[in-house]
Design a protein around this motif. Structure first.
Motif, PDB file in Angstrom:
ATOM      1  N   PHE A   1       0.809  -1.214   0.000  1.00  0.00           N
ATOM      2  CA  PHE A   1       0.000   0.000   0.000  1.00  0.00           C
ATOM      3  C   PHE A   1       0.844   1.267   0.000  1.00  0.00           C
ATOM      4  CE2 PHE A   1      -2.081   3.502   2.084  1.00  0.00           C
ATOM      5  CZ  PHE A   1      -3.156   3.667   1.236  1.00  0.00           C
ATOM      6  N   LYS A   2       1.817   1.344   0.888  1.00  0.00           N
ATOM      7  CA  LYS A   2       2.630   2.553   1.010  1.00  0.00           C
ATOM      8  C   LYS A   2       3.378   2.850  -0.293  1.00  0.00           C
ATOM      9  CE  LYS A   2       5.917   4.925   3.956  1.00  0.00           C
ATOM     10  NZ  LYS A   2       6.650   4.898   5.198  1.00  0.00           N
ATOM     11  N   GLU A   3       3.924   1.821  -0.907  1.00  0.00           N
ATOM     12  CA  GLU A   3       4.644   1.995  -2.166  1.00  0.00           C
ATOM     13  C   GLU A   3       3.709   2.528  -3.262  1.00  0.00           C
ATOM     14  OE1 GLU A   3       7.366  -0.634  -5.275  1.00  0.00           O
ATOM     15  OE2 GLU A   3       6.353  -1.635  -3.615  1.00  0.00           O
ATOM     16  N   LEU A   4       2.503   1.981  -3.328  1.00  0.00           N
ATOM     17  CA  LEU A   4       1.533   2.426  -4.325  1.00  0.00           C
ATOM     18  C   LEU A   4       1.173   3.894  -4.106  1.00  0.00           C
ATOM     19  CD1 LEU A   4      -0.341   1.601  -6.697  1.00  0.00           C
ATOM     20  CD2 LEU A   4      -2.075   1.091  -4.975  1.00  0.00           C
ATOM     21  N   ARG A   5       0.903   4.260  -2.870  1.00  0.00           N
ATOM     22  CA  ARG A   5       0.542   5.644  -2.574  1.00  0.00           C
ATOM     23  C   ARG A   5       1.682   6.593  -2.899  1.00  0.00           C
ATOM     24  NH1 ARG A   5       1.939   9.559   0.348  1.00  0.00           N
ATOM     25  NH2 ARG A   5       2.946   8.251   1.878  1.00  0.00           N
ATOM     26  N   GLU A   6       2.905   6.216  -2.535  1.00  0.00           N
ATOM     27  CA  GLU A   6       4.058   7.067  -2.814  1.00  0.00           C
ATOM     28  C   GLU A   6       4.281   7.233  -4.316  1.00  0.00           C
ATOM     29  OE1 GLU A   6       7.157   5.211  -0.521  1.00  0.00           O
ATOM     30  OE2 GLU A   6       6.667   6.393   1.269  1.00  0.00           O
ATOM     31  N   LYS A   7       4.108   6.154  -5.084  1.00  0.00           N
ATOM     32  CA  LYS A   7       4.272   6.235  -6.536  1.00  0.00           C
ATOM     33  C   LYS A   7       3.223   7.140  -7.170  1.00  0.00           C
ATOM     34  CE  LYS A   7       6.830   2.304  -8.108  1.00  0.00           C
ATOM     35  NZ  LYS A   7       6.927   1.321  -9.161  1.00  0.00           N
ATOM     36  N   SER A   8       2.072   7.237  -6.537  1.00  0.00           N
ATOM     37  CA  SER A   8       1.011   8.096  -7.077  1.00  0.00           C
ATOM     38  C   SER A   8       1.367   9.572  -6.926  1.00  0.00           C
ATOM     39  CB  SER A   8      -0.318   7.815  -6.366  1.00  0.00           C
ATOM     40  OG  SER A   8      -0.352   8.388  -5.074  1.00  0.00           O
ATOM     41  N   GLY A   9       2.277   9.882  -6.009  1.00  0.00           N
ATOM     42  CA  GLY A   9       2.659  11.263  -5.757  1.00  0.00           C
ATOM     43  C   GLY A   9       1.654  12.019  -4.897  1.00  0.00           C
ATOM     44  N   MET A  10       0.680  11.300  -4.355  1.00  0.00           N
ATOM     45  CA  MET A  10      -0.342  11.929  -3.523  1.00  0.00           C
ATOM     46  C   MET A  10       0.016  11.779  -2.050  1.00  0.00           C
ATOM     47  SD  MET A  10      -3.874  10.632  -5.230  1.00  0.00           S
ATOM     48  CE  MET A  10      -3.914  10.137  -6.947  1.00  0.00           C
ATOM     49  N   ASN A  11      -0.393  12.774  -1.255  1.00  0.00           N
ATOM     50  CA  ASN A  11      -0.249  12.622   0.191  1.00  0.00           C
ATOM     51  C   ASN A  11      -1.452  11.812   0.700  1.00  0.00           C
ATOM     52  OD1 ASN A  11      -2.445  14.395   0.503  1.00  0.00           O
ATOM     53  ND2 ASN A  11      -1.117  16.167   0.763  1.00  0.00           N
TER      54      ASN A  11
ATOM     55  N   THR B   1      -8.618   5.044   7.706  1.00  0.00           N
ATOM     56  CA  THR B   1      -8.330   3.743   7.093  1.00  0.00           C
ATOM     57  C   THR B   1      -7.018   3.806   6.324  1.00  0.00           C
ATOM     58  OG1 THR B   1     -10.689   3.230   6.926  1.00  0.00           O
ATOM     59  CG2 THR B   1      -9.197   1.986   5.487  1.00  0.00           C
ATOM     60  N   ILE B   2      -6.835   4.868   5.536  1.00  0.00           N
ATOM     61  CA  ILE B   2      -5.592   5.055   4.776  1.00  0.00           C
ATOM     62  C   ILE B   2      -4.402   5.136   5.734  1.00  0.00           C
ATOM     63  CG2 ILE B   2      -4.357   6.666   3.246  1.00  0.00           C
ATOM     64  CD1 ILE B   2      -6.605   5.228   1.790  1.00  0.00           C
ATOM     65  N   GLN B   3      -4.559   5.883   6.822  1.00  0.00           N
ATOM     66  CA  GLN B   3      -3.491   5.989   7.833  1.00  0.00           C
ATOM     67  C   GLN B   3      -3.146   4.617   8.402  1.00  0.00           C
ATOM     68  OE1 GLN B   3      -5.077   8.759  10.765  1.00  0.00           O
ATOM     69  NE2 GLN B   3      -3.283  10.054  10.448  1.00  0.00           N
ATOM     70  N   ASP B   4      -4.157   3.850   8.765  1.00  0.00           N
ATOM     71  CA  ASP B   4      -3.931   2.535   9.363  1.00  0.00           C
ATOM     72  C   ASP B   4      -3.263   1.577   8.387  1.00  0.00           C
ATOM     73  OD1 ASP B   4      -5.030   3.403  11.742  1.00  0.00           O
ATOM     74  OD2 ASP B   4      -6.955   2.378  11.473  1.00  0.00           O
ATOM     75  N   TRP B   5      -3.656   1.610   7.126  1.00  0.00           N
ATOM     76  CA  TRP B   5      -3.026   0.754   6.124  1.00  0.00           C
ATOM     77  C   TRP B   5      -1.557   1.114   5.980  1.00  0.00           C
ATOM     78  CZ3 TRP B   5      -7.169   1.152   1.673  1.00  0.00           C
ATOM     79  CH2 TRP B   5      -8.255   0.341   1.980  1.00  0.00           C
ATOM     80  N   GLU B   6      -1.278   2.395   5.895  1.00  0.00           N
ATOM     81  CA  GLU B   6       0.103   2.818   5.683  1.00  0.00           C
ATOM     82  C   GLU B   6       0.982   2.525   6.899  1.00  0.00           C
ATOM     83  OE1 GLU B   6       2.598   6.547   3.972  1.00  0.00           O
ATOM     84  OE2 GLU B   6       0.834   5.737   2.975  1.00  0.00           O
ATOM     85  N   ALA B   7       0.436   2.683   8.088  1.00  0.00           N
ATOM     86  CA  ALA B   7       1.204   2.452   9.311  1.00  0.00           C
ATOM     87  C   ALA B   7       1.315   0.959   9.653  1.00  0.00           C
ATOM     88  CB  ALA B   7       0.556   3.191  10.471  1.00  0.00           C
ATOM     89  N   GLY B   8       0.565   0.116   8.952  1.00  0.00           N
ATOM     90  CA  GLY B   8       0.623  -1.319   9.209  1.00  0.00           C
ATOM     91  C   GLY B   8      -0.266  -1.776  10.359  1.00  0.00           C
ATOM     92  N   ARG B   9      -1.135  -0.892  10.850  1.00  0.00           N
ATOM     93  CA  ARG B   9      -2.056  -1.282  11.924  1.00  0.00           C
ATOM     94  C   ARG B   9      -3.179  -2.165  11.392  1.00  0.00           C
ATOM     95  NH1 ARG B   9      -0.688   4.083  13.498  1.00  0.00           N
ATOM     96  NH2 ARG B   9      -2.404   4.941  12.263  1.00  0.00           N
TER      97      ARG B   9
END
Length: 59
Positions: A4-14, A28-36
């Motif tokens: 997830f984090k890699e995909l979001r970073e590649k999108s260039g979006m915060n 939900t986005i925060q939890d996915w990125e943080a691994g919770r």
């Protein structure tokens, strides 16, 4: 397959923009990125498909 984090970073979006783009709650986005929590693989595939189709990330 990207995580997830890699995909979001590649999108260039915060986190906020990514949340709005996919209409997914910010927490939900925060939890996915943080691994919770883990993003379901089918959701990750669909997000990647949309981002590639709209030329936001490269093939």
């Amino acid at each position: 397959m990207m995580d997830f984090k890699e995909l979001r970073e590649k999108s260039g979006m915060n986190l906020t923009k990514f949340s709005g783009y996919f209409n997914i709650p910010y927490r939900t986005i925060q939890d996915w990125e943080a691994g919770r929590r883990k993003c379901p693989p089918y959701v990750l595939d669909l997000m990647e498909y949309k981002l590639r189709g709209e030329k936001i990330i490269a093939e």
